[in-house]
Scaffold this motif. Structure first.
Motif, PDB file in Angstrom:
ATOM      1  N   ARG A  32      19.704  12.141 106.870  1.00  0.00           N
ATOM      2  CA  ARG A  32      21.178  12.077 106.902  1.00  0.00           C
ATOM      3  C   ARG A  32      21.749  12.971 107.997  1.00  0.00           C
ATOM      4  NH1 ARG A  32      21.754  11.852 100.340  1.00  0.00           N
ATOM      5  NH2 ARG A  32      21.327   9.612 100.177  1.00  0.00           N
ATOM      6  N   ASP A  36      14.595  11.142 112.470  1.00  0.00           N
ATOM      7  CA  ASP A  36      13.628  10.151 112.011  1.00  0.00           C
ATOM      8  C   ASP A  36      12.556  10.881 111.207  1.00  0.00           C
ATOM      9  OD1 ASP A  36      14.810   7.842 113.177  1.00  0.00           O
ATOM     10  OD2 ASP A  36      14.002   8.432 115.131  1.00  0.00           O
ATOM     11  N   GLU A  67      15.834   4.939 105.357  1.00  0.00           N
ATOM     12  CA  GLU A  67      16.343   3.821 106.161  1.00  0.00           C
ATOM     13  C   GLU A  67      17.802   3.525 105.829  1.00  0.00           C
ATOM     14  OE1 GLU A  67      13.212   1.023 105.446  1.00  0.00           O
ATOM     15  OE2 GLU A  67      11.888   2.031 106.886  1.00  0.00           O
ATOM     16  N   GLY A  70      20.080   5.215 107.864  1.00  0.00           N
ATOM     17  CA  GLY A  70      20.150   4.750 109.247  1.00  0.00           C
ATOM     18  C   GLY A  70      19.062   5.292 110.152  1.00  0.00           C
ATOM     19  N   ARG A  71      17.992   5.836 109.559  1.00  0.00           N
ATOM     20  CA  ARG A  71      16.910   6.428 110.365  1.00  0.00           C
ATOM     21  C   ARG A  71      15.617   5.670 110.158  1.00  0.00           C
ATOM     22  NH1 ARG A  71      19.793   8.688 114.042  1.00  0.00           N
ATOM     23  NH2 ARG A  71      21.741   8.780 112.918  1.00  0.00           N
TER      24      ARG A  71
END
Ligand SMILES: NC(=O)c1ccc[n+]([C@@H]2O[C@H](COP(=O)([O-])OP(=O)(O)OC[C@H]3O[C@@H](n4cnc5c(N)ncnc54)[C@H](O)[C@@H]3O)[C@@H](O)[C@H]2O)c1
Length: 282
Positions: A32, A36, A67, A70-71
């Motif tokens: 967050r 990654d 994921e 957003g990673r």
């Protein structure tokens, strides 16, 4: 004006034992913040450990949460006792994601047993996972970080790594060992931009303490002990009147130690233990 980048944008973090519990909390929080994630977990039970460890579904859930933030997430079954496997996890993360900036050496097991009765296999499993596993994580990450001339390593000890209780000799020894190991590594890596620190949690509300075997160990006086029966006993290990902390509270310490503001914090131990460490000298 575009949005400000997240603090860990472009960074890559490896978390061992990240399928559930504190490791999952660390992995998701670091994601967050922009990192990654490569996460490794044994995803199998161990004969000497009297409670279930994580499984493949747990690992997949961590990957899904990363994921969802957003990673990217590389989720692998890795036993931290296997140095080559940990090196593989780190090297694949470096190759796929471009670097390894953060290593959280979190995988661990709990073990209870008298020094008069503990068998050699239980002793070996605890030392191999809780201490050698942290060495393997550092051994895998440090060369990559040294070459980058930057990196953050966080080893997870325990309040049992700073004190002792009867009946937990292997766990206590392993967690004291993590502190010595991380301080030694901190000194060695101080000149190459890599920090090495330790977080020493008090009791944390994860499956490590919330399982029938632990409930029965702590409350042998009751036929079917529950979490409510465990609470007053565990609260006595802390100074503040709480039986356990949430994983997110340990994550907050990890996040601090990998932050830019902690760039000159190395070789230290951050106690997140509801004041347990107020009782001892160092
Ligand atoms: N829960 C507590 O009260 C407490 C307190 C102090 C310190 N700790 C430490 O915090 C860390 C995280 O524990 P937790 O509370 O999240 O417990 P947990 O049991 O929920 O998580 C530990 C994870 O490590 C994994 N693991 C175990 N052996 C492994 C191996 N050989 N290789 C790879 N993965 C392995 C497990 O599958 C599990 O996913 C551990 O090092 C533990 O000793 C826990």
């Amino acid at each position: 004006m575009g949005e400000a980048p997240l603090p860990l944008e472009g960074k890559v973090a490896v978390v061992t034992g990240g399928a559930r519990g504190q490791g999952r909390s660390h992995a998701v929080a670091l994601a967050r913040l922009g990192a990654d994630i490569a996460v490794g977990d044994i995803c199998a039970d161990i004969g000497s450990v009297p409670y279930p460890l994580a499984d493949a579904d747990d690992l997949a859930e961590t990957a899904a949460l990363v994921e969802a933030a957003g990673r990217r997430c590389a989720a692998e079954i890795v036993d931290v006792r296997d140095l080559d496997a940990v090196i593989g996890l780190v090297d694949r993360a470096a190759t796929s994601f471009g670097s390894v900036d953060i290593m959280v050496a979190n995988a661990g097991i709990s073990a209870v047993g008298s020094v008069c009765e503990l068998d050699a296999g239980s002793w070996a499993d605890v030392i191999d996972i809780n201490l050698t596993g942290v060495f393997n994580a550092i051994r895998a990450a440090a060369p990559v970080m040294r070459a980058q001339r930057s990196g953050r390593i966080v080893g997870i000890s325990s309040m049992m790594g700073r004190s002792a209780q009867p009946g937990v000799p292997a766990y206590t020894a392993s967690k004291w060992g993590v502190i010595g190991l991380c301080k030694s590594a901190a000194l060695e890596l101080a000149g190459v931009g890599v920090t090495v620190n330790v977080v020493a949690p008090g009791n944390v509300s994860t499956p490590m303490i919330h399982n029938d075997a632990f409930y029965r160990t702590v409350r042998p006086d009751l036929p079917s002990p529950t979490a409510d029966d465990l609470a007053p006993v565990l609260a006595r290990l802390h100074s503040q009147p709480v039986p356990w902390l949430e994983a997110s509270e340990i994550t907050a310490a990890v996040v601090y130690l990998v932050s830019e503001g902690a760039r000159h914090v190395t070789g230290t131990v951050l106690n997140v233990d509801a004041g347990a460490s107020a009782r001892f000298s160092a």
